[in-house]
Design a protein around this motif. Sequence first.
Motif, PDB file in Angstrom:
ATOM      1  N   ARG A 136       0.839  -1.210   0.000  1.00 46.36           N
ATOM      2  CA  ARG A 136       0.000   0.000   0.000  1.00 46.36           C
ATOM      3  C   ARG A 136       0.869   1.253   0.000  1.00 46.36           C
ATOM      4  NH1 ARG A 136      -3.753   2.899   4.156  1.00 46.36           N
ATOM      5  NH2 ARG A 136      -5.046   4.000   2.674  1.00 46.36           N
ATOM      6  N   GLY A 137       1.924   1.238   0.807  1.00 48.11           N
ATOM      7  CA  GLY A 137       2.814   2.391   0.872  1.00 48.11           C
ATOM      8  C   GLY A 137       3.561   2.641  -0.424  1.00 48.11           C
ATOM      9  N   ALA A 138       3.876   1.576  -1.151  1.00 48.00           N
ATOM     10  CA  ALA A 138       4.604   1.714  -2.410  1.00 48.00           C
ATOM     11  C   ALA A 138       3.722   2.327  -3.485  1.00 48.00           C
ATOM     12  CB  ALA A 138       5.126   0.359  -2.882  1.00 48.00           C
ATOM     13  N   GLY A 139       2.434   2.014  -3.442  1.00 54.69           N
ATOM     14  CA  GLY A 139       1.510   2.558  -4.431  1.00 54.69           C
ATOM     15  C   GLY A 139       1.688   1.998  -5.823  1.00 54.69           C
ATOM     16  N   GLU A 140       2.493   0.967  -5.966  1.00 56.22           N
ATOM     17  CA  GLU A 140       2.722   0.318  -7.251  1.00 56.22           C
ATOM     18  C   GLU A 140       3.124  -1.123  -7.000  1.00 56.22           C
ATOM     19  OE1 GLU A 140       5.921   2.400  -9.112  1.00 56.22           O
ATOM     20  OE2 GLU A 140       7.402   1.704  -7.687  1.00 56.22           O
ATOM     21  N   PRO A 141       3.008  -1.976  -8.000  1.00 58.89           N
ATOM     22  CA  PRO A 141       3.438  -3.370  -7.818  1.00 58.89           C
ATOM     23  C   PRO A 141       4.926  -3.447  -7.497  1.00 58.89           C
ATOM     24  CG  PRO A 141       2.127  -3.133  -9.815  1.00 58.89           C
ATOM     25  CD  PRO A 141       2.433  -1.749  -9.321  1.00 58.89           C
ATOM     26  N   LEU A 142       5.285  -4.399  -6.666  1.00 54.94           N
ATOM     27  CA  LEU A 142       6.682  -4.607  -6.300  1.00 54.94           C
ATOM     28  C   LEU A 142       7.050  -6.073  -6.471  1.00 54.94           C
ATOM     29  CD1 LEU A 142       6.890  -2.683  -2.896  1.00 54.94           C
ATOM     30  CD2 LEU A 142       7.780  -1.930  -5.099  1.00 54.94           C
ATOM     31  N   PRO A 143       8.282  -6.347  -6.899  1.00 59.44           N
ATOM     32  CA  PRO A 143       8.752  -7.729  -6.922  1.00 59.44           C
ATOM     33  C   PRO A 143       8.841  -8.290  -5.499  1.00 59.44           C
ATOM     34  CG  PRO A 143      10.214  -6.300  -8.195  1.00 59.44           C
ATOM     35  CD  PRO A 143       9.268  -5.411  -7.438  1.00 59.44           C
ATOM     36  N   VAL A 144       8.684  -9.591  -5.381  1.00 61.61           N
ATOM     37  CA  VAL A 144       8.744 -10.231  -4.061  1.00 61.61           C
ATOM     38  C   VAL A 144      10.076  -9.911  -3.376  1.00 61.61           C
ATOM     39  CG1 VAL A 144       8.797 -12.465  -2.865  1.00 61.61           C
ATOM     40  CG2 VAL A 144       7.112 -12.048  -4.646  1.00 61.61           C
ATOM     41  N   GLN A 145      11.159  -9.875  -4.136  1.00 66.22           N
ATOM     42  CA  GLN A 145      12.471  -9.580  -3.545  1.00 66.22           C
ATOM     43  C   GLN A 145      12.503  -8.179  -2.932  1.00 66.22           C
ATOM     44  OE1 GLN A 145      11.955 -10.635  -6.679  1.00 66.22           O
ATOM     45  NE2 GLN A 145      12.916 -12.641  -6.774  1.00 66.22           N
ATOM     46  N   GLU A 146      11.834  -7.224  -3.566  1.00 66.46           N
ATOM     47  CA  GLU A 146      11.768  -5.856  -3.040  1.00 66.46           C
ATOM     48  C   GLU A 146      10.961  -5.822  -1.745  1.00 66.46           C
ATOM     49  OE1 GLU A 146      12.320  -1.781  -2.634  1.00 66.46           O
ATOM     50  OE2 GLU A 146      13.314  -3.130  -4.034  1.00 66.46           O
ATOM     51  N   ILE A 147       9.847  -6.519  -1.734  1.00 63.69           N
ATOM     52  CA  ILE A 147       9.025  -6.584  -0.519  1.00 63.69           C
ATOM     53  C   ILE A 147       9.849  -7.186   0.608  1.00 63.69           C
ATOM     54  CG2 ILE A 147       6.968  -7.586   0.549  1.00 63.69           C
ATOM     55  CD1 ILE A 147       5.763  -7.642  -2.341  1.00 63.69           C
ATOM     56  N   SER A 148      10.546  -8.276   0.306  1.00 61.72           N
ATOM     57  CA  SER A 148      11.374  -8.947   1.303  1.00 61.72           C
ATOM     58  C   SER A 148      12.417  -8.004   1.887  1.00 61.72           C
ATOM     59  CB  SER A 148      12.052 -10.161   0.671  1.00 61.72           C
ATOM     60  OG  SER A 148      12.808 -10.855   1.617  1.00 61.72           O
ATOM     61  N   GLY A 149      13.019  -7.203   1.039  1.00 58.67           N
ATOM     62  CA  GLY A 149      14.031  -6.244   1.494  1.00 58.67           C
ATOM     63  C   GLY A 149      13.472  -5.143   2.378  1.00 58.67           C
ATOM     64  N   ARG A 150      12.194  -4.845   2.257  1.00 58.18           N
ATOM     65  CA  ARG A 150      11.563  -3.789   3.049  1.00 58.18           C
ATOM     66  C   ARG A 150      10.923  -4.309   4.344  1.00 58.18           C
ATOM     67  NH1 ARG A 150       8.517   0.342  -1.079  1.00 58.18           N
ATOM     68  NH2 ARG A 150      10.162   0.474  -2.639  1.00 58.18           N
ATOM     69  N   MET A 151      10.893  -5.607   4.518  1.00 58.85           N
ATOM     70  CA  MET A 151      10.251  -6.180   5.700  1.00 58.85           C
ATOM     71  C   MET A 151      10.980  -5.766   6.976  1.00 58.85           C
ATOM     72  SD  MET A 151       7.579  -8.058   4.819  1.00 58.85           S
ATOM     73  CE  MET A 151       7.291  -9.345   6.015  1.00 58.85           C
ATOM     74  N   ILE A 152      10.213  -5.488   8.010  1.00 58.95           N
ATOM     75  CA  ILE A 152      10.784  -5.159   9.316  1.00 58.95           C
ATOM     76  C   ILE A 152      11.530  -6.366   9.864  1.00 58.95           C
ATOM     77  CG2 ILE A 152      10.198  -4.602  11.715  1.00 58.95           C
ATOM     78  CD1 ILE A 152       7.787  -3.031  10.561  1.00 58.95           C
ATOM     79  N   GLN A 153      10.928  -7.524   9.710  1.00 57.62           N
ATOM     80  CA  GLN A 153      11.519  -8.778  10.165  1.00 57.62           C
ATOM     81  C   GLN A 153      11.627  -9.696   8.954  1.00 57.62           C
ATOM     82  OE1 GLN A 153       9.383 -10.584  13.339  1.00 57.62           O
ATOM     83  NE2 GLN A 153      10.691 -12.371  13.423  1.00 57.62           N
ATOM     84  N   PRO A 154      12.839 -10.161   8.640  1.00 59.66           N
ATOM     85  CA  PRO A 154      12.992 -11.030   7.462  1.00 59.66           C
ATOM     86  C   PRO A 154      12.119 -12.289   7.551  1.00 59.66           C
ATOM     87  CG  PRO A 154      15.121 -10.396   8.358  1.00 59.66           C
ATOM     88  CD  PRO A 154      14.086  -9.935   9.331  1.00 59.66           C
ATOM     89  N   VAL A 155      11.570 -12.675   6.424  1.00 57.73           N
ATOM     90  CA  VAL A 155      10.738 -13.874   6.341  1.00 57.73           C
ATOM     91  C   VAL A 155      11.396 -14.817   5.345  1.00 57.73           C
ATOM     92  CG1 VAL A 155       8.466 -14.768   5.724  1.00 57.73           C
ATOM     93  CG2 VAL A 155       8.662 -12.545   6.845  1.00 57.73           C
ATOM     94  N   PRO A 156      11.914 -15.963   5.818  1.00 59.15           N
ATOM     95  CA  PRO A 156      12.601 -16.864   4.899  1.00 59.15           C
ATOM     96  C   PRO A 156      11.684 -17.431   3.808  1.00 59.15           C
ATOM     97  CG  PRO A 156      12.808 -17.628   7.182  1.00 59.15           C
ATOM     98  CD  PRO A 156      11.935 -16.415   7.179  1.00 59.15           C
ATOM     99  N   ALA A 157      10.420 -17.636   4.109  1.00 54.96           N
ATOM    100  CA  ALA A 157       9.492 -18.226   3.149  1.00 54.96           C
ATOM    101  C   ALA A 157       8.594 -17.161   2.537  1.00 54.96           C
ATOM    102  CB  ALA A 157       8.666 -19.309   3.831  1.00 54.96           C
ATOM    103  N   MET A 158       9.199 -16.114   2.001  1.00 59.00           N
ATOM    104  CA  MET A 158       8.439 -14.981   1.469  1.00 59.00           C
ATOM    105  C   MET A 158       7.508 -15.401   0.339  1.00 59.00           C
ATOM    106  SD  MET A 158       7.592 -11.880   1.517  1.00 59.00           S
ATOM    107  CE  MET A 158       8.729 -10.870   2.404  1.00 59.00           C
ATOM    108  N   THR A 159       7.949 -16.289  -0.538  1.00 58.78           N
ATOM    109  CA  THR A 159       7.096 -16.722  -1.642  1.00 58.78           C
ATOM    110  C   THR A 159       5.836 -17.386  -1.117  1.00 58.78           C
ATOM    111  OG1 THR A 159       9.000 -16.978  -3.094  1.00 58.78           O
ATOM    112  CG2 THR A 159       6.999 -18.146  -3.732  1.00 58.78           C
ATOM    113  N   GLY A 160       5.966 -18.247  -0.113  1.00 56.54           N
ATOM    114  CA  GLY A 160       4.799 -18.906   0.482  1.00 56.54           C
ATOM    115  C   GLY A 160       3.862 -17.907   1.128  1.00 56.54           C
ATOM    116  N   LEU A 161       4.429 -16.894   1.770  1.00 58.92           N
ATOM    117  CA  LEU A 161       3.614 -15.868   2.417  1.00 58.92           C
ATOM    118  C   LEU A 161       2.781 -15.118   1.370  1.00 58.92           C
ATOM    119  CD1 LEU A 161       4.851 -13.623   5.260  1.00 58.92           C
ATOM    120  CD2 LEU A 161       3.589 -12.640   3.397  1.00 58.92           C
TER     121      LEU A 161
END
Length: 67
Positions: free
Chosen positions: A22-47
């Motif tokens: 929502r904050g980005a206001g545009e589509p983001l690649p999963v890798q970008e979302i992962s990099g912005r996470m407060i707490q890293p999530v190893p299974a980002m694709t599953g999430l």
Amino acid sequence: FGALFRDYELTPSQYNVLRILRGAGEPLPVQEISGRMIQPVPAMTGLVDRLEKALLVERRRIAEIGG
């Protein structure tokens, strides 16, 4: 936030992904979302898969989002 997450059947990590998108206001690649996470999530694709299954996000190929 625990009650809110339970009401909408979200985990804190799923909420964080939605907040980032929502904050980005545009589509983001999963890798970008992962990099912005407060707490890293190893299974980002599953999430993201679970959010897509719940119809909360739509996954697109990178070519479709201008990458």
